[in-house]
Design a protein around this motif. Structure first.
Motif, PDB file in Angstrom:
ATOM      1  N   MET A 204       0.793  -1.034   0.007  1.00 53.32           N
ATOM      2  CA  MET A 204      -0.177  -0.006   0.098  1.00 53.32           C
ATOM      3  C   MET A 204       0.958   1.175   0.009  1.00 53.32           C
ATOM      4  O   MET A 204       2.005   1.210   0.368  1.00 53.32           O
ATOM      5  N   GLY A 205       0.216   2.175  -0.361  1.00 50.77           N
ATOM      6  CA  GLY A 205       0.999   3.542  -0.361  1.00 50.77           C
ATOM      7  C   GLY A 205       0.850   4.433  -1.637  1.00 50.77           C
ATOM      8  O   GLY A 205       0.992   5.925  -1.447  1.00 50.77           O
ATOM      9  N   GLY A 206       0.960   3.804  -2.741  1.00 54.25           N
ATOM     10  CA  GLY A 206       0.561   4.768  -3.963  1.00 54.25           C
ATOM     11  C   GLY A 206       1.695   5.589  -4.199  1.00 54.25           C
ATOM     12  O   GLY A 206       2.887   5.228  -3.995  1.00 54.25           O
ATOM     13  N   SER A 207       1.553   6.848  -4.489  1.00 54.13           N
ATOM     14  CA  SER A 207       2.669   7.843  -4.802  1.00 54.13           C
ATOM     15  C   SER A 207       3.652   7.998  -3.540  1.00 54.13           C
ATOM     16  O   SER A 207       4.725   8.778  -3.576  1.00 54.13           O
ATOM     17  N   LEU A 208       2.919   7.802  -2.124  1.00 51.49           N
ATOM     18  CA  LEU A 208       3.815   8.131  -1.004  1.00 51.49           C
ATOM     19  C   LEU A 208       5.086   7.388  -1.041  1.00 51.49           C
ATOM     20  O   LEU A 208       5.915   7.666  -0.486  1.00 51.49           O
ATOM     21  N   LEU A 209       5.226   6.252  -1.811  1.00 56.46           N
ATOM     22  CA  LEU A 209       6.153   5.352  -1.916  1.00 56.46           C
ATOM     23  C   LEU A 209       7.171   5.964  -2.518  1.00 56.46           C
ATOM     24  O   LEU A 209       8.451   5.615  -2.641  1.00 56.46           O
ATOM     25  N   SER A 210       6.861   6.988  -3.720  1.00 56.38           N
ATOM     26  CA  SER A 210       7.935   7.631  -4.396  1.00 56.38           C
ATOM     27  C   SER A 210       7.988   8.858  -3.924  1.00 56.38           C
ATOM     28  O   SER A 210       8.868   9.726  -4.446  1.00 56.38           O
ATOM     29  N   ASP A 211       7.528   9.452  -2.716  1.00 56.40           N
ATOM     30  CA  ASP A 211       7.626  10.803  -2.044  1.00 56.40           C
ATOM     31  C   ASP A 211       8.160  10.734  -0.702  1.00 56.40           C
ATOM     32  O   ASP A 211       7.154  11.289   0.175  1.00 56.40           O
ATOM     33  N   PRO A 212       9.021  10.184  -0.364  1.00 53.34           N
ATOM     34  CA  PRO A 212       9.322   9.914   0.944  1.00 53.34           C
ATOM     35  C   PRO A 212       9.546  11.347   1.970  1.00 53.34           C
ATOM     36  O   PRO A 212       9.665  11.233   2.970  1.00 53.34           O
ATOM     37  N   SER A 213       9.984  12.324   1.157  1.00 53.78           N
ATOM     38  CA  SER A 213      10.334  13.359   1.686  1.00 53.78           C
ATOM     39  C   SER A 213       9.287  14.313   2.348  1.00 53.78           C
ATOM     40  O   SER A 213       9.443  15.315   3.141  1.00 53.78           O
ATOM     41  N   GLY A 494       6.115  20.057   3.942  1.00 51.84           N
ATOM     42  CA  GLY A 494       6.916  19.659   2.677  1.00 51.84           C
ATOM     43  C   GLY A 494       5.987  19.207   1.567  1.00 51.84           C
ATOM     44  O   GLY A 494       6.455  18.314   0.906  1.00 51.84           O
ATOM     45  N   ASP A 495       4.713  19.420   1.381  1.00 53.66           N
ATOM     46  CA  ASP A 495       3.807  19.171   0.514  1.00 53.66           C
ATOM     47  C   ASP A 495       4.335  19.482  -1.105  1.00 53.66           C
ATOM     48  O   ASP A 495       5.097  20.396  -1.292  1.00 53.66           O
ATOM     49  N   ARG A 496       3.904  18.859  -1.936  1.00 48.79           N
ATOM     50  CA  ARG A 496       4.327  19.193  -3.356  1.00 48.79           C
ATOM     51  C   ARG A 496       3.081  19.375  -4.185  1.00 48.79           C
ATOM     52  O   ARG A 496       2.798  18.660  -4.858  1.00 48.79           O
ATOM     53  N   PRO A 497       2.529  20.674  -3.982  1.00 47.59           N
ATOM     54  CA  PRO A 497       1.471  21.004  -4.723  1.00 47.59           C
ATOM     55  C   PRO A 497       2.210  21.246  -6.336  1.00 47.59           C
ATOM     56  O   PRO A 497       3.409  21.394  -6.541  1.00 47.59           O
TER      57      PRO A 497
END
Lengths: 996, 99
Positions: A204-213, A494-497
């Motif tokens: 599970m995790g979706g794009s969180l797996l690619s955005d650890p920061s 540290g969101d990435r809008p």
């Protein structure tokens, strides 16, 4: 450690090495890798050749939408799978992978000449190129196309794996385990609902797996994720990974395919390879995120060109740097973050070219801090490099004018043309889409199902809004179930809008006609192809799609549909919603046949009905044939006999002395009640009022259209009780038809219908010695011709069993049919067989039954009739109760086309030279007429007749009853056969033998 | 897989238990011989082929065995309601309420 693996990054396990081969060469990867990430870790981008032009290709994505990196995978005999997406297939020990669409090798491929012959293969080439000369089609074009067509190699062996099938009922099904789905699932579960959360990835995790920061609730993204998954488990949520929702059907019915074994080194014994889940959910939450689009420009398909988001995933999730020197071309902010992650991991990012004139200042500053050159308002016009990209050519665009180009060296080019909300499942439900003119994208509009859509699927961007929206969807689902959810906010740091623009093909300073600017990588469709389709008259997007094949590959245009639409809309000078979007259909991703088949293969493909006498036939070595769902004894070969010899002997012995036949499969319906006679009079053509109890009659059943539906002998056991028999295949249909009339047209009739097919076992005894065989076994009924004439029925005892005994014949011989309760069927059969030994009684099968009945001209409904045959056509008008006011189908017998002359009528055929005709062969009256000939009819039944010493046939021929004695012609591949029209009653036409 | 409500069993059950049985409310004429060829043709073959609410017959063939009537929207494939054989065709207002 492989050259491009970055220690300390990714979710792979550095301590666990996995070995595999690709095109015969050994490689190592890490546990947690996909085939694509493991190869990229070794610097291998070239993974396949494209479908049409055989251009070298590498992975452009890191997910299930991958159009390029399709490979064959295998694990031993029968376990080869073509078109596996290297970006999805998890590494397993000993995996054997090979590239596709290449010969002799991936690096040097003969088929790549197609790439040079590019102009020949433009849109619609199929319709244009192979038109002439006509004679070339069979010998040149078609073999060439067949050899070149297809994606990958088809497996040639039977699949030895098993596939499971399960049902699942739940309150809430959440599809997609990214930020939105995790929130929705937790909120719904905490309201007390049963929740299932599925995701196609291994975790599970979706794009969180690619955005650890990113930090959520004060934790790093991955810590938050682990915590959230633990909370879901604690809340009782069923978590299913490696599970793809393939289709969304009516009333919240969703098909899931779970990949059970393909990622395992050694699957446990007996484990299914995949499992299909049939889910019925009261509420569905679609949280499938969005898919990144490529930018369309010349050379956007070289190995090393990939989506920026994919590069970010390879880096953060797998610890793989996709190249040493990256260049970026984008129209969306998201690619900037991908570039920053790469730069921070030690790659050099030469430049970010953005098609937009103005880019957020914080992004520009962040890029400059990392030493990345920023090129706003730029286009990409070319790339170089044969098996790997070497450079990209970028040009400034000012006021619509493309300025001078400049080469930027790179070994990886990251592209991003924005993101498309993933609404495939939503579209399966016929949910409507609305065009968001500001963001130039389609968003979900009206839903037809009990479903919520959350997150990037609604066009939202950045983890803050997406988490919030997931919570909203979870609350809405809970509320729809009558539950109360508790809001669970999540604070994001540290969101990435991001925002972006949607492009058509990028502007260029070169000839657009020569650009190989790919829209659909998998089907090799370029921007030029789409514009050509519009020029050639295609207006609807559905036509453009089919003419160019854009979006028609196995990825269903996940990456290409919107780009294709933008270009088509521009060419048509229309807004995209006026041009429309093509329809997505299940399955969401390619799905194995095995998953659909499940348990329905081999012995469990369908049920096999067996009669109580079947074990005896099997022990005797009978050959069997399937008849509807029954397994019936076909013939009983003796040592050394083939089918022809066995059937000839069975026919001879039955006509000479006695034969016995298992007729248990005949359909049987009990019609009982005070109004039974009236019901029978209305259903069947025949008159039943005067039929005395103890007598039987051949019954004919028509449809309301006047055509023959079924037939069978019907015995009247009492004033209010009929024993109806039907054809073997027609039993269920006839009962359904009777029930229909009884329930809906004549509910006033006091009649009960009961299927008794399986309650009775039936043995037919035929032949001149039939009475002698049977008489010693019968108690309570005198079998003499006087006491029990032809067409009699009695309830008596046979071989000690209560029986319904019929004197009827389907052979033209003296015949009896004995029905006993099914449990006594085998005992009755063996008793008759023993009693028949002095008479050399011969068990015979369905083939002999067919021959014997054909010798008498008795029809088989469905063989000699085909749904357009009336009683008159079949020569059965004698079976019609003409004095009856009405019966089903009676009115139709006066219809103009039914009384018209020259209808096809059933006749006999005898060939002049003794050839046995083929059933289905067409008949003509004049063999010398010009082509195409006028068909007069066709052969319906054809057999070798021992009794007549020649082949016989039945046929339907236009005006056949008036053509007795005429010669007709049957053109066959090796010559035309001449035959004479005769009566169908070939044998014992006077019927003397029945009365023996 | 649709779910269908059997008005006799009063249960909502999977489509696989049911069989379609053609358009509803087409009664067999009491005296077919009194009909002209054209009238008989229409009874046999002419159907409404509705786009939208369609009155049709179903049979709970793997259940109670009863034939019943349904109104199904042929555009959305949604069952608006089911009712027993012999009952009046429901008015549109009733259907909207059911929906």
């Amino acid at each position: 450690m492989s050259r491009y693996r970055i220690p300390g990054m990714g979710r792979v396990d550095p301590a666990r090495t996995v070995r595999f081969t690709f095109d015969g060469r050994s490689y190592t990867g890490l546990r947690g890798d996909t085939v694509a990430s493991a190869l990229l870790a070794h610097g291998v981008h070239l993974m396949g050749r494209s479908f049409k032009y055989h251009r070298p290709r590498g992975p452009v994505t890191a997910g299930s939408e991958e159009p390029n990196a399709l490979i064959g995978t295998s694990r031993g005999p029968g376990r080869f799978e073509p078109n596996t997406r290297a970006t999805v297939q998890e590494l397993r020990e000993g995996l054997v992978a090979e590239s596709q669409n290449k010969w002799p090798s991936l690096k040097f491929d003969i088929g790549a000449v197609n790439d040079r012959a590019y102009m020949l293969f433009s849109a619609g080439f199929y319709y244009k190129t192979f038109m002439w000369p006509r004679s070339f089609w069979d010998r040149v074009y078609e073999p060439f196309i067949r050899a070149a067509a297809g994606l990958g190699k088809s497996p040639t062996e039977a699949d030895p794996d098993s596939y499971a099938s399960r049902n699942l009922h739940t309150d809430v099904l959440v599809i997609g385990g990214g930020a939105a789905g995790l929130q929705a699932a937790l909120v719904a579960a905490k309201s007390g609902a049963r929740v299932v959360l599925v995701d196609e990835n291994p975790e599970m995790g979706g794009s969180l797996l690619s955005d650890p920061s990113v930090r959520i609730d004060g934790q790093g993204a991955w810590a938050w994720l682990a915590d959230r998954v633990a909370q879901l488990r604690a809340a009782g949520v069923t978590l299913m990974t490696r599970t793809t929702a393939i289709g969304y059907y009516h009333q919240n019915f969703v098909g899931l395919v779970e990949r059970v074994a393909d990622h395992l080194d050694r699957p446990p014994q007996g484990a299914p390879r995949e499992r299909m889940w049939h889910v019925r959910a009261r509420q569905v939450v679609l949280a499938q995120g969005a898919l990144e689009k490529p930018l369309v420009f010349d050379g956007n398909d070289r190995p090393g060109v990939m989506l920026a988001g994919a590069a970010q995933t390879y880096l953060n999730r797998y610890g793989v740097k996709v190249g040493d020197i990256a260049a970026v071309v984008t129209s969306h902010d998201s690619a900037w973050y991908a570039a920053f992650d790469l730069a921070d991991a030690g790659a050099r990012v030469a430049a970010i070219a953005d098609t937009r004139d103005r880019v957020r200042q914080d992004l520009v500053d962040a890029a400059r801090r990392r030493g990345i050159e920023v090129l706003a308002g730029h286009t990409a016009t070319a790339t170089s490099g044969r098996l790997r990209v070497r450079s990209v050519r970028v040009n400034p665009v000012r006021d619509g004018k493309v300025g001078p180009g400049r080469e930027i060296a790179c070994d990886v080019l990251l592209i991003c043309g924005g993101w498309t909300p993933s609404l495939h499942l939503f579209s399966h439900t016929k949910g409507s889409l609305a065009w968001d003119a500001d963001n130039r994208t389609f968003l979900p509009d009206r839903t037809t199902e009990a479903c919520q859509i959350a997150g990037a699927g609604r066009g939202l961007w950045g983890y803050g809004p997406v988490l919030e929206d997931g919570m909203r969807a979870g609350l809405a689902a809970a509320e729809a179930l009558g539950r109360t959810g508790t809001p669970a906010g999540a604070g994001v740091e540290g969101d990435r809008p991001g925002t972006g623009v949607t492009q058509k093909e990028l502007p260029t300073d070169r000839s657009a006609g020569k650009a190989k600017a790919f829209v659909d990588y998998q089907n090799d469709v370029t921007a030029k192809d789409i514009r050509l389709a519009v020029r050639e008259g295609m207006r609807s997007i559905e036509h453009v799609k089919r003419y160019t094949t854009n979006g028609m590959a196995t990825d269903q245009g996940k990456m290409s549909n919107i780009n294709g639409l933008m270009i088509a809309a521009d060419a048509l000078a229309k807004e995209p919603p006026q041009v429309g979007l093509t329809t997505f259909r299940p399955p969401y991703t390619p799905t194995s046949f095995g998953a659909f088949v499940g348990y329905h293969k081999g012995a469990t493909f369908e049920l096999t009905r067996r009669t109580p006498i079947d074990p005896w036939a099997e022990a005797q070595g009978a050959a069997f044939e399937p008849v509807s769902l029954w397994r019936r004894a076909w013939y009983f070969p003796r040592a050394g006999e083939d089918m022809h010899a066995a059937v000839a002997r069975e026919c001879r012995m039955t006509r000479a002395s006695a034969g016995m036949f298992d007729a248990s499969t005949l359909g049987k319906i009990e019609v009982a009640g005070p109004d039974a006679t009236e019901f029978m009079n209305r259903m069947y053509t025949n008159p039943w009022t005067k039929l005395a109890p103890g007598r039987c009659r051949y019954g004919l059943l028509l449809g309301e259209d006047g055509f023959i539906r079924d037939d069978g002998v019907i015995g009247r056991l009492a004033q209010d009780l009929f024993h109806v028999t039907t054809t073997t295949g027609g039993a269920a249909r006839v009962l359904n038809m009777m029930e229909d009339y009884l329930q809906t047209e004549w509910p006033d009739l006091d009649v009960w219908l009961t299927s008794t097919t399986e309650q009775w076992a039936t043995v037919a005894v035929n032949g001149p010695n039939a009475r002698k065989v049977l008489a010693p076994l019968v108690e309570g009924q005198d079998l003499s011709d006087e006491a029990f004439p032809h067409m009699s029925v009695a309830q008596c005892t046979v071989a000690g069993f209560p029986a319904r005994l019929f004197r009827i014949s389907f052979t033209g011989e003296l015949g009896f049919e004995i029905n006993v309760p099914a449990r006594h069927g085998l005992a009755l059969w063996t008793a008759i067989h023993a009693a028949g030994q002095p008479y050399d009684i011969c068990p015979y099968g369905t083939e002999t039954m067919h021959v014997l009945r054909a010798e008498k001209g008795y029809i088989i409904v469905g063989q000699d009739t085909d749904g357009t045959v009336t009683p008159q056509d079949a020569g059965l008008d004698w079976a019609i109760g003409k004095a009856k006011k009405d019966f089903v189908g009676k009115r139709s017998l006066q219809r103009p086309d039914i009384v018209a002359p020259n209808r096809k009528q059933l006749v006999g055929l005898l060939t002049e030279d003794g050839t046995r005709l083929q059933e289905g062969a067409q008949i003509v009256l004049d063999p010398n007429q010009t082509l195409p000939m006028t068909m007069a009819g066709h052969v319906t039944s054809s057999y070798d007749s021992v009794a007549l010493g020649r082949p016989i046939a039945m046929a339907v021929i236009a005006g056949g009853h008036g053509r007795m004695g005429e010669t007709v012609h049957i053109p066959m591949p090796n010559g035309t056969v001449r035959a004479t029209i005769t009566s169908t009653n070939f044998y014992d036409p006077a019927g003397e033998r029945l009365k023996a | 897989m649709l779910l269908i409500h059997c008005p006799y069993c009063d249960e909502t059950l999977p489509e696989a238990e049911f069989a379609y049985a053609g358009e509803a409310h087409i009664a067999r004429p009491a005296d077919p011989s009194a009909l002209t060829d054209e009238e008989w043709r229409d009874f046999l073959f002419i159907r409404t082929n509705a786009r939208g609410p369609h009155y049709e017959r179903w049979r709970h063939i793997h259940g109670c065995g009863r034939f019943f009537n349904a109104c199904r929207d042929t555009v959305s494939d949604r069952f608006l309601m089911t009712y027993k054989a012999g009952e009046e065709r429901p008015a549109h207002a009733t259907l909207e309420a059911a929906e």
